[in-house]
Scaffold this active site. Structure first.
Site, mmCIF file in Angstrom:
data_model
loop_
_atom_site.group_PDB
_atom_site.id
_atom_site.type_symbol
_atom_site.label_atom_id
_atom_site.label_comp_id
_atom_site.label_asym_id
_atom_site.label_seq_id
_atom_site.Cartn_x
_atom_site.Cartn_y
_atom_site.Cartn_z
ATOM 1 N N LYS A 98 -19.388 -8.679 -1.571
ATOM 2 C CA LYS A 98 -20.123 -7.422 -1.552
ATOM 3 C C LYS A 98 -21.618 -7.701 -1.558
ATOM 4 O O LYS A 98 -22.127 -8.356 -2.459
ATOM 5 C CB LYS A 98 -19.749 -6.564 -2.772
ATOM 6 N N ASP A 203 -19.116 7.694 -11.255
ATOM 7 C CA ASP A 203 -18.819 7.904 -9.827
ATOM 8 C C ASP A 203 -17.330 7.682 -9.586
ATOM 9 O O ASP A 203 -16.924 7.054 -8.605
ATOM 10 C CB ASP A 203 -19.661 6.959 -8.970
#
Length: 434
Positions: A98, A203
């Protein structure tokens, strides 16, 4: 190295840091610009800045040298603040890489939505991406140690995080489930368990939940996590819960137990179906204290500031109660000092206001006197100026009248240089002819 103190590194500094001879720095910069690893900027001065592609190269080169992986594969995900690629280890194991890319056009408000900077007024997107990767790696590793369903954290460098590849699909792509009630209870249980450990995801929605064919849940994306002691912790917790309820209600047509009062028209959700933030008991071994999540006391926030600025060594105290008592005493003493200072400042302001009023009255009297005397002087000056202007006009008129008479006489009595007029010459010529 040069971008620690410069947004755009001057060319002279690049040459000085490189230390190459015979134009070697120019050749290297030319090659880096060719492959878009650097950007040449002349807006403020002649200099260079590192691009995200160049930052990717530095992070990947470091991780390859460590032996974390040997090759980079296809891109498997694109987010608003990251890109995800497959990487392969030497034995063929596939991992996920990532790359944080804060500063995209769709995510420019990161400074107000994240707590990486705290008190800093200026920042670099590369530096923010590095902090996001560091924070996500720390949270992922701690959650894994406490048996949370998260990917396995492998390594981290700069803005790059290496983790295990999750075999599954994002929840947003799933259309049907064999046991939606069981999956729903698992997801809500993860949110509640996180809060019991002192953390809120902030989130937690269908985009950050992975599910495999066996309906096993894995949660991802952790840079925005905050502590339950955060000032907006209840709002974040309720928002995460509402996202899960809303998704399962729309996608899988699930209905939740609700009680409707006869007196009131509002619908109250049963406590058994919707968890409440105030009913959650925080565990003694809270992860927010261990990970220094945002929303803690002032002391812990200062520690995180030092950690962000570089190199905070964790120190553990034996007696926490004594520290809290000392903090309360210092807080009370600071309050007393502030009250005393406020009282003294008020007295000083009153005395200053009184003196200002007296001075203003004196100035008004002086101004009135000066204005009265000034009016008389101005009138006398105006009379003198009028007399002068009238005198000048009279002199000009007289001079103009005299000048007109002289010009007329000169036209009628014109004579040549020899003293004889032009008419006398004509008479002499005519007499000669006769």
């Amino acid at each position: 190295m040069g971008m620690r103190n410069h947004e755009i590194v001057p060319s002279e500094l690049v040459d000085r840091i490189a230390g190459l001879k015979h134009g070697g720095t120019y050749k290297v910069l030319k090659n880096l610009l060719k492959y878009k690893l650097l950007h040449h900027d002349r807006s403020k001065y002649d200099g260079f800045r590192l691009t995200y592609l160049g930052y990717d190269f530095l992070a990947i080169k470091t991780l390859v040298n460590r032996g974390v992986f040997t090759g980079v594969g296809r891109q498997i995900g694109v987010g608003k603040e990251s890109d995800i690629f497959e990487v392969a280890q030497e034995d063929g194991t596939i991992l996920a890489m990532k790359l944080h890319r804060l500063g995209r056009t769709s995510f420019r408000a990161v400074k107000s939505k994240r707590d990486y900077l705290r008190h800093r007024s200026s920042f670099s997107w590369l530096y923010l991406s590095r902090l996001a990767a560091l924070k996500e790696f720390a949270f992922m590793k701690a959650l894994q140690e406490h048996d949370f369903p998260v990917p396995k954290a492998i390594d981290c460098n700069r803005h790059c995080v290496i983790m295990s590849l999750v075999q599954g699909y994002p929840m947003v792509q799933v259309k049907q489930l064999q046991n939606p009630e069981t999956v729903f209870e698992k997801i809500i249980g993860i949110v509640v368990r996180l809060a019991e450990h002192g953390l809120i995801h902030c989130d937690f929605n269908e985009f950050n939940i992975m599910i495999d064919d066996e309906e096993k849940i894995t949660m991802i994306d952790f840079p925005q996590m905050v502590s339950v002691s955060h000032q907006n912790a209840q709002m974040y917790f309720d928002r995460d819960i509402e996202c899960i309820f809303k998704f399962f209600r729309k996608r899988f047509n699930m209905t939740f137990q609700e009680d409707r009062d006869d007196d009131d028209t509002e619908v109250e959700v049963d406590e058994n179906s919707r968890p409440s933030f105030y009913d959650i008991t925080k565990d003694a071994n809270a992860l927010d204290r261990e990970l220094e999540a945002s929303g803690f006391t002032k002391k812990e926030q200062n520690d995180l500031d030092k950690f962000i600025e570089g190199g905070l060594e964790k120190s553990t105290d034996s007696d926490e109660d004594e520290e809290s008592d000392d903090e309360e005493q210092t807080f009370e003493s600071n309050e007393e000092r502030n009250l005393n200072e406020m009282n003294s400042l008020q007295l000083q302001e009153e005395e200053q206001n009184r003196s200002d009023e007296v001075e203003a009255e004196v100035e008004l009297d002086d101004n009135e006197k000066s204005e009265s005397s000034g009016d008389d002087e101005n009138e006398a000056e105006r009379d003198e100026e009028l007399d002068k202007k009238l005198g000048k006009q009279r002199r000009r008129a007289m001079a103009a009248a005299r000048g007109g008479r002289k010009s007329q006489s000169s036209r009628n009595t014109y004579k040549d240089k020899g003293g004889r007029s032009q008419n006398s010459k004509i008479h002499s010529n005519m007499s000669g002819c006769w």
